[in-house]
Design an enzyme around this catalytic site. Structure first.
Site, mmCIF file in Angstrom:
data_model
loop_
_atom_site.group_PDB
_atom_site.id
_atom_site.type_symbol
_atom_site.label_atom_id
_atom_site.label_comp_id
_atom_site.label_asym_id
_atom_site.label_seq_id
_atom_site.Cartn_x
_atom_site.Cartn_y
_atom_site.Cartn_z
ATOM 1 C CG ASN A 193 -8.575 4.940 5.110
ATOM 2 O OD1 ASN A 193 -7.996 4.463 4.146
ATOM 3 N ND2 ASN A 193 -9.156 4.194 6.017
ATOM 4 C CG ASN A 243 -10.597 3.235 1.681
ATOM 5 O OD1 ASN A 243 -11.693 3.374 1.147
ATOM 6 N ND2 ASN A 243 -10.308 2.196 2.439
ATOM 7 C CG HIS A 265 -2.279 0.485 1.066
ATOM 8 N ND1 HIS A 265 -2.930 0.563 -0.148
ATOM 9 C CD2 HIS A 265 -3.168 0.944 1.988
ATOM 10 C CE1 HIS A 265 -4.153 1.041 0.040
ATOM 11 N NE2 HIS A 265 -4.307 1.286 1.314
ATOM 12 C CG ASP A 323 -1.930 0.649 -3.313
ATOM 13 O OD1 ASP A 323 -2.030 1.822 -2.901
ATOM 14 O OD2 ASP A 323 -2.701 -0.260 -2.957
#
Length: 179
Positions: free
Chosen positions: A62, A108, A20, A87
């Site tokens: 997020n 997100n 991520h 990603d």
């Protein structure tokens, strides 16, 4: 006209090599390559080199939009000069795709940015592959790359360095299907 290059990831050493965090890794590479200097903290680490700004939000994935909007507003950057590197589960490991606008695809970090600035900005999508089962996605993106996977992903960074100079042509010149 300034360009803002945003790498998406999560702050902290425990996330440094996570799938991520490939956006952070790409920005770290660019900062090193351009010998960019630290330029302040806008809920994230900001670096500058000539007309380029490089941002690594420290808000966690997020909430990335909170950091992006601060830099965008302070430097008066239009969305067409914002490039977000992130990603992508839907691309094979080491694949690169470039696009402007569109949906978040469930990402997100992109959802947060869209909330603050809309979705009309450039994206550089780096493929990280997908786990076999859907319920493994969270653990997968928050797990570290293997040594071989990391080497594959790192081969995208020099391509990204070239692409940021001509992002409007990047889709046809620099996209690739995998390592």
């Amino acid at each position: 006209m300034k360009k803002l290059i945003v790498g998406l990831g999560n702050p902290g050493k425990k996330y440094a090599l996570n799938r991520h965090n490939v956006g952070f890794m790409a920005v770290d590479y660019l900062v090193d390559e351009f010998n960019a200097s630290k330029s302040g903290n806008y809920k994230g680490e900001l670096f500058s080199f000539k007309d380029f700004l490089f941002l690594k939000p420290s808000t966690y994935m997020n909430l990335s939009g909170e950091s992006v909007i601060l830099v965008k507003n302070f430097y008066k950057i239009d969305n067409e000069n914002i490039i977000v590197i992130h990603d992508d589960l839907d691309l094979k490991l080491g694949a690169l795709k470039f696009k402007r606008g569109g949906s978040s695809g469930g990402h997100n970090g992109l959802k947060s940015i869209d909330k603050y600035i809309g979705n009309d900005y450039y994206r550089i999508r780096i493929g990280i592959g997908r786990p076999e089962r859907k319920e493994e996605v969270v653990n997968y993106v928050l797990s570290d790359f293997s040594k071989d996977e990391l080497e594959c992903v790192k081969t995208t960074f020099p391509i990204i360095k070239k692409a940021v100079f001509e992002i409007d042509k990047a889709a046809s010149k620099y996209s690739r299907k995998s390592c």
